[in-house]
Design an enzyme around this catalytic site. Sequence first.
Site, mmCIF file in Angstrom:
data_model
loop_
_atom_site.group_PDB
_atom_site.id
_atom_site.type_symbol
_atom_site.label_atom_id
_atom_site.label_comp_id
_atom_site.label_asym_id
_atom_site.label_seq_id
_atom_site.Cartn_x
_atom_site.Cartn_y
_atom_site.Cartn_z
ATOM 1 C CG ASN A 66 -2.011 -1.265 1.132
ATOM 2 O OD1 ASN A 66 -2.615 -1.257 0.192
ATOM 3 N ND2 ASN A 66 -2.101 -1.971 2.125
ATOM 4 N N GLY A 76 -6.806 -7.776 -5.668
ATOM 5 C CA GLY A 76 -7.686 -8.422 -6.926
ATOM 6 C C GLY A 76 -7.307 -7.826 -8.321
ATOM 7 C CG ASN A 77 -8.864 -3.918 -9.232
ATOM 8 O OD1 ASN A 77 -9.828 -4.856 -9.933
ATOM 9 N ND2 ASN A 77 -9.588 -3.214 -8.299
ATOM 10 C CG HIS A 154 -12.176 -6.894 2.298
ATOM 11 N ND1 HIS A 154 -11.995 -6.193 1.496
ATOM 12 C CD2 HIS A 154 -10.764 -7.997 1.742
ATOM 13 C CE1 HIS A 154 -10.798 -6.166 0.685
ATOM 14 N NE2 HIS A 154 -10.440 -7.265 0.811
ATOM 15 C CG ASN A 182 -8.951 -3.534 2.549
ATOM 16 O OD1 ASN A 182 -8.070 -2.637 1.805
ATOM 17 N ND2 ASN A 182 -8.281 -4.665 2.811
ATOM 18 C CD GLU A 200 -7.789 -0.531 -2.100
ATOM 19 O OE1 GLU A 200 -6.897 -0.863 -1.965
ATOM 20 O OE2 GLU A 200 -8.425 -0.643 -3.455
ATOM 21 N NE ARG A 201 -4.868 -3.936 5.259
ATOM 22 C CZ ARG A 201 -4.155 -5.150 5.411
ATOM 23 N NH1 ARG A 201 -4.159 -5.658 6.759
ATOM 24 N NH2 ARG A 201 -3.850 -6.188 4.509
ATOM 25 N N GLY A 210 -10.593 -4.848 -6.076
ATOM 26 C CA GLY A 210 -11.086 -6.179 -6.494
ATOM 27 C C GLY A 210 -11.326 -7.125 -5.411
ATOM 28 N N GLY A 212 -12.025 -6.566 -2.524
ATOM 29 C CA GLY A 212 -13.327 -5.970 -1.742
ATOM 30 C C GLY A 212 -14.404 -6.036 -2.595
HETATM 31 N N1 LIG Z 1 -5.373 -2.059 0.601
HETATM 32 C C1 LIG Z 1 -5.758 -3.383 0.474
HETATM 33 C C2 LIG Z 1 -4.785 -4.141 -0.678
HETATM 34 C C3 LIG Z 1 -5.453 -3.618 -2.061
HETATM 35 C C4 LIG Z 1 -6.399 -4.352 -2.386
HETATM 36 C C5 LIG Z 1 -7.273 -3.703 -3.663
HETATM 37 N N2 LIG Z 1 -6.460 -2.679 -4.325
HETATM 38 C C6 LIG Z 1 -7.761 -4.864 -4.532
HETATM 39 O O1 LIG Z 1 -7.851 -4.767 -5.654
HETATM 40 O O2 LIG Z 1 -8.075 -5.833 -4.108
HETATM 41 C C7 LIG Z 1 -5.152 -4.061 1.608
HETATM 42 O O3 LIG Z 1 -4.317 -3.231 2.196
HETATM 43 O O4 LIG Z 1 -5.656 -5.205 2.154
#
Ligand SMILES: N[C@H](CCC[C@H](N)C(=O)O)C(=O)O
Length: 271
Positions: A66, A76-77, A154, A182, A200-201, A210, A212
């Site tokens: 992050n 995911g993305n 999440h 998240n 997002e976290r 993604g 999420g």
């Molecule tokens: N901020 C999220 C990681 C990125 C998740 C998000 N960008 C995705 O597409 O899943 C966390 O610290 O768990």
Amino acid sequence: MRTQFYKMHGLGNDFVIFDERPALLPLTPTRIAALAHRKRGIGCDQLVTLGKPEAEGADVLVRFFNPDGSEAGACGNASRCVAALVAGQGGGAHPVLQTRAGLLPAHMQADGLVTVDMGPPRTDWQDVPLASAMDTLCLPLPGQPAALSMGNPHATFFVQDFSLLAQGYALEHDPLFPQRANIGLAIMENRSRMRLKVHERGAGLTEACGSGACAAVVNAVRRGLAERVCEVVLDGGVLRIEWSAQNDHVLMTGPVATTFEGTVDLAAFAS
Ligand SMILES: N[C@H](CCC[C@H](N)C(=O)O)C(=O)O
């Protein structure tokens, strides 16, 4: 000495991707935060590294960081973007990503979309994780969210409007979430389509999330609000999520894009 990077996004959730398969790079949490900075760095929602796979059957090792420098077990993305990048480098249409969340098989669809098998949701309180034993279907927070892990934590709030976003940072840091969380806000349009915004976290509000989206669909099904195949409409676009009744895995399908490639002098960024 300059280092190559790829700038990609999945529905506006954007990434800087470094390839460490030739050689490890001097990437510290401080330098990652500096590179991810929107004004003083390259700028991204997450910084992603590719590494030599260790697990049998994996094509590439992937780690996600992050913009606050913290590491996430899933993204995911970015997983879709890395799958497309590796496939485009001759890795074949079915690359397998090794991540902290496990081995994630991917599939390049004929229509250009990318499907990643994000694995099974983890719904025990210890797996999310939460601070103590409780029912993850209904947490003792205002709004009674449901919680789970997709390899990252999440909490999904089912809401009628997105005003709770103003509490995103406070909810992310609630003591209930020892590793933060998240925070997803889901508005059900019908049983096969939802609107979703995610604080997002470690990143704040992004155009798409993604993992999420996967969490929101699983939590909606757990709550009896959605079918196992559900469209998730995010600010940046639409993901198709399927929570398989056969193997309990969550399949996420959506687009990817390469914005540009570049080089950067890593030594110019604080470490
Ligand atoms: N901020 C999220 C990681 C990125 C998740 C998000 N960008 C995705 O597409 O899943 C966390 O610290 O768990």
